[in-house]
Scaffold this motif. Sequence first.
Motif, short mmCIF file in Angstrom:
data_model
loop_
_atom_site.label_atom_id
_atom_site.label_comp_id
_atom_site.label_asym_id
_atom_site.label_seq_id
_atom_site.Cartn_x
_atom_site.Cartn_y
_atom_site.Cartn_z
N SER A 1 0.81 -1.22 0.00
CA SER A 1 0.00 0.00 0.00
C SER A 1 0.85 1.27 0.00
CB SER A 1 -0.90 -0.01 1.24
OG SER A 1 -1.42 1.29 1.43
N ASN A 2 0.38 2.25 -0.77
CA ASN A 2 1.04 3.55 -0.77
C ASN A 2 0.27 4.58 0.06
OD1 ASN A 2 3.42 3.15 -2.24
ND2 ASN A 2 2.21 3.05 -4.14
N PHE A 3 -0.73 4.10 0.76
CA PHE A 3 -1.56 5.02 1.52
C PHE A 3 -0.76 5.68 2.64
CE2 PHE A 3 -4.25 6.05 5.12
CZ PHE A 3 -5.14 6.93 4.51
N VAL A 4 -0.99 6.97 2.85
CA VAL A 4 -0.28 7.70 3.91
C VAL A 4 -1.29 8.45 4.79
CG1 VAL A 4 1.41 9.49 4.43
CG2 VAL A 4 1.75 8.02 2.44
N HIS A 5 -1.24 8.20 6.09
CA HIS A 5 -2.04 8.99 7.03
C HIS A 5 -1.40 10.36 7.19
CE1 HIS A 5 -4.84 6.01 8.55
NE2 HIS A 5 -3.86 5.16 8.78
N ASN A 6 -2.18 11.41 7.04
CA ASN A 6 -1.67 12.76 7.20
C ASN A 6 -2.39 13.49 8.31
OD1 ASN A 6 0.42 13.37 5.20
ND2 ASN A 6 -1.17 12.68 3.76
N GLY A 7 -1.89 14.62 8.68
CA GLY A 7 -2.62 15.47 9.63
C GLY A 7 -1.82 15.81 10.87
N GLY A 8 -0.66 15.16 11.04
CA GLY A 8 0.15 15.45 12.22
C GLY A 8 1.00 16.69 12.05
N LYS A 9 1.81 16.70 11.00
CA LYS A 9 2.75 17.82 10.86
C LYS A 9 2.04 19.14 10.57
CE LYS A 9 5.30 18.20 6.98
NZ LYS A 9 6.34 17.85 5.99
N THR A 10 0.84 19.05 9.99
CA THR A 10 0.06 20.27 9.79
C THR A 10 -0.76 20.61 11.03
OG1 THR A 10 -1.77 18.95 8.93
CG2 THR A 10 -0.21 19.86 7.31
N GLY A 11 -0.95 19.62 11.88
CA GLY A 11 -1.78 19.81 13.07
C GLY A 11 -3.27 19.75 12.78
N LEU A 12 -3.62 19.39 11.54
CA LEU A 12 -5.04 19.41 11.17
C LEU A 12 -5.84 18.30 11.83
CD1 LEU A 12 -4.84 20.34 7.36
CD2 LEU A 12 -5.53 21.78 9.30
N ARG A 13 -5.23 17.10 11.94
CA ARG A 13 -5.97 16.01 12.56
C ARG A 13 -5.02 14.99 13.16
NH1 ARG A 13 -10.51 14.32 8.94
NH2 ARG A 13 -8.99 13.06 7.83
N HIS A 14 -4.78 15.13 14.45
CA HIS A 14 -3.93 14.16 15.16
C HIS A 14 -4.72 12.90 15.46
CE1 HIS A 14 -0.08 16.14 15.86
NE2 HIS A 14 -0.75 17.28 15.87
N THR A 15 -4.03 11.89 15.96
CA THR A 15 -4.72 10.69 16.44
C THR A 15 -5.29 10.99 17.83
OG1 THR A 15 -2.86 9.76 17.64
CG2 THR A 15 -2.98 9.25 15.29
N GLU A 16 -6.15 10.12 18.29
CA GLU A 16 -6.69 10.30 19.65
C GLU A 16 -5.61 10.14 20.71
OE1 GLU A 16 -9.91 7.54 20.02
OE2 GLU A 16 -11.35 8.85 19.00
N HIS A 17 -4.55 9.44 20.32
CA HIS A 17 -3.50 9.14 21.31
C HIS A 17 -2.81 10.39 21.85
CE1 HIS A 17 -4.19 5.09 20.02
NE2 HIS A 17 -3.80 5.37 18.80
N LEU A 18 -2.67 11.39 20.99
CA LEU A 18 -1.90 12.56 21.40
C LEU A 18 -2.53 13.27 22.60
CD1 LEU A 18 0.55 14.38 20.98
CD2 LEU A 18 -0.84 15.77 19.41
N GLY A 19 -3.86 13.37 22.58
CA GLY A 19 -4.54 14.05 23.69
C GLY A 19 -4.24 13.40 25.03
#
Lengths: 96, 250, 330
Positions: B214-232
């Motif tokens: 798979s070439n799928f990439v999860h995004n949203g961390g470095k932009t801060g747009l959508r983190h995982t629930e874990h960060l909170g």
Amino acid sequence: MSDKKEWPLWEVFIRGQHGMSHRHVGSLHASDNEMAMKNARDVYTRRNEGVSIWVVEAQHISASVPSEKGPMFDPAKDKVYRHPTFYELPDEAGNM
Amino acid sequence: MSALFEFLLRQGDNTLVLGHRTSEWCGTAPALEEDIALANTALDLIGQTQLWLGYAAQVEDKGRSANDLAFLRDVYDFKNVLMLETPNHDFGRTIMRQFLFDAFQVHWLTALTDSKDSHISEIAIKSVKEAKYHLERSRDTVIALGDGTEKSNVIMQSALEYLWPYAREIMSDDAVDEEIASLEIAPLPSTIHESWLQIVEPTMRDACLKIPDSNFVHNGGKTGLRHTEHLGHMLATMQVLQRSYPGVTW
Amino acid sequence: MYAQMVKSTGKGVQALEEMSREERAFQERIDRGEKIEPKEWMPDAYRKNLIRQIGQHAHSEIVGQLPEGNWITRAPTLERKANLLAKVQDEAGHGLYLYCAAETLGVSRDELFEMLHSGKMKYSSIFNYPTLTWADMGAVGWLVDGAAIMNQVPLQRTSYGPYARAMVRICKEESFHQRQGFQIMMVMANGSKDQKRMAQDALNRFWGPALMMFGPSDKDSVHSAQSMAWKIKMNSNDELRQKFVDETVPQAEYLDLKVPDENLKWNEETGHYDFSQPDWDEFYDVLKGNGPCNHERLEARKKAWDEGAWVREAMMAHAEKKAAKKQAAE
């Protein structure tokens, strides 16, 4: 768990900053020589103690036998002529 | 927010979040030697965080300190990539995450040593030495665990499959990266991808692990747009004292 | 700290004339201040006591990682986080050095771990107390490490070479631990009302357990005489406890914190502080496994060990495959 194989024991030797010989600093466990080297770095040089590391698997070290201490080391005791203070020289000769 | 400030937050949040995760191992690693080694890695990362966030605070120039940035921002202001905030789960996932990050970081920091921004190049010169050792250690461990036993191979394969979709977020470019690149502060992160693969592919081969298709990439961390629930949850733990007793000295 | 907790198996000290020729020669070597080295002849009881003492000391170091490890993820600043992590890491290192010293006596590290996990070997009771606020990081460093140092410094002169050498290294590294703790206490004691309250609360909770670290009173500890003759225990429990109180009380005064002991008073005549004995019933309860965190501590160690098994096995399996390949190539 005693049926499982334990990581072998390694002896660690470190040469410090000031040009002295490698010195035995302690031991650790590691699965092989490469991990032993890394573990030695992480365990024994945390305070900037060294610039060179040797690791030797403990079972490969041949050690003198304590019960033969007498014949091993006593014969060197009376060879005082190997030490500079054995030779008395006049003060006039200066430092030697 | 200036591009430079944002860029520095990304660097500092990456090391902060991974340093925090790594420090969670203290006292519970698979062997004493490993416990000590993980703590060394965490200490390096915390040290790097102080440099990155310290400089970020200086660039921002609003009177905030590195500690203010670490302990008083909420999830949406964090700029670390998602992979680094994923939970440790087990030692396999922890060391695989470390390896995938290290393989990037060594090339990235090497590139940053030539930054036009002398402060950044200084941080990179110091940090890259640490990163190189981290990579050496994490690579050898990944190989050993992948190759070791049937059981360990399964665990490492599953770690790789879990982390793979997260691994390349750090090499995706956005407008901030482009501005930074145009100022010759840093290359585009995407330019690291090739050399990253040159480390990752042979390592996985040696580790008897199969890289997912798979070439799928999860995004949203470095932009801060959508983190995982874990960060909170991580921040709730990490920031508890600063939040509960604001404004005091520790 | 930990040596004070050990009961030796002996029935008091053997007189020289009761000893065999070998035993006498051994005791005379110790009396001359010679170090006993691995593989040299030693009485079986000496070996057994040492394994128990060093093992218990090592276990205390690694179980001791847990109460402080409890706050690494919550340390309030990056600096504090790094200091605390470095300190807890040192404890892992100290455990490692001590296990290696024990191994020279013919027991493996994994065997020692098993004895810890099965409850056959103990660790210092102090680590069965919880760390509840950040001030506990101060109190643990100041009081617990302070008490530990008091016991460990003389152990650098202990009769068994590998143990003495491990202690030299440990004492050198430990020197920042107590200072780190006291400095946290200073900041807390001079901080906000909340912080000051946390500091006092931490002292209240750790004072008694810290006094217990030196072990029961000498008059109740009939077995320590043999250990002292063998120089594997260097001072009496009461002696060290008194020294600890004498050194710590002025530090508490400096912090403007109140030592939780109504009977604490300077005694002009003796030149020492008078103080109340800690609650020895509580001590024996904790020793029996009924401390506030006994269960958690041991579970955490066992869990780490069990969950790490696949890693240790895989590393070993990989090393063997690599060695076999190398041999085949040669």
